[in-house]
Write a protein that holds these residues in place. Structure first.
Motif, PDB file in Angstrom:
ATOM      1  N   ILE A  24       1.099  -0.922   0.399  1.00 36.28           N
ATOM      2  CA  ILE A  24      -0.526  -0.115   0.193  1.00 36.28           C
ATOM      3  C   ILE A  24       0.543   1.095   0.171  1.00 36.28           C
ATOM      4  N   PRO A  90      -2.702   5.101   5.655  1.00 37.71           N
ATOM      5  CA  PRO A  90      -2.788   4.690   3.785  1.00 37.71           C
ATOM      6  C   PRO A  90      -3.174   5.434   3.124  1.00 37.71           C
ATOM      7  N   ASN A  95      -5.014   4.261  -2.931  1.00 35.51           N
ATOM      8  CA  ASN A  95      -5.220   2.684  -2.512  1.00 35.51           C
ATOM      9  C   ASN A  95      -6.558   2.617  -3.257  1.00 35.51           C
ATOM     10  N   VAL A 114      -8.371  -1.277   2.578  1.00 35.27           N
ATOM     11  CA  VAL A 114      -7.749  -0.614   2.340  1.00 35.27           C
ATOM     12  C   VAL A 114      -7.203  -2.110   1.199  1.00 35.27           C
TER      13      VAL A 114
END
Length: 152
Positions: A24, A90, A95, A114
């Motif tokens: 990620i 993230p 993502n 995610v």
């Protein structure tokens, strides 16, 4: 002698993280006071505000109009006195993300998935008297908490 206004909205570095077999893209969260541009989607979604409006509210802080305040960002696997480890979240724009919202009597919880990582980030929103408290929690590895106060 005039002083330049402080810019509270900043661009921070992006990192590639490997979590198990999933990669990620994460961004660095400033420890307190300042905001990363990548934090705006978290705050705008949690507070049900347009992205541009949230960006303008944070930018207006340089003129003394405080609408959202970051209290702290803390990485839970670091010793607060000895180590200064980066808090990473993230990036919601880079993502593949999905999510759910749980509404309670006095709070709201956003569960952000995610990619294949289910409930990897949770955002807690709780109304208080005169403000709303927003807490972002990231699961291990590199568990972290980020706490905000919104006067909206």
């Amino acid at each position: 002698m005039a002083t330049l206004p402080v810019e509270y909205l900043r661009t921070t570095r992006l990192f590639r993280e490997k979590i198990g077999d999933v990669e990620i893209i994460s961004f660095e969260v400033p420890v307190h006071k300042y905001f990363s541009r990548n934090e705006i989607p978290y705050l705008a979604t949690a507070l049900d505000v347009d992205f541009r409006k949230m960006e303008n509210l944070i930018t207006d802080m340089k003129y003394g109009r405080v609408a959202v305040e970051k209290l702290w960002a803390y990485r839970m696997d670091a010793d607060i006195i000895r180590e200064n480890k980066k808090v990473l979240l993230p990036d919601l724009a880079s993502n593949p993300v999905d999510g759910e919202v749980d509404e309670f009597e006095d709070a709201k919880v956003l569960k952000i998935h995610v990619g294949p990582l289910k409930e990897y980030v949770r955002v807690f929103v709780r109304p208080r008297q005169g403000f709303r408290e927003v807490v972002v929690y990231r699961k291990p590895p590199h568990p972290a908490f980020v706490r905000y106060v919104a006067y909206l």
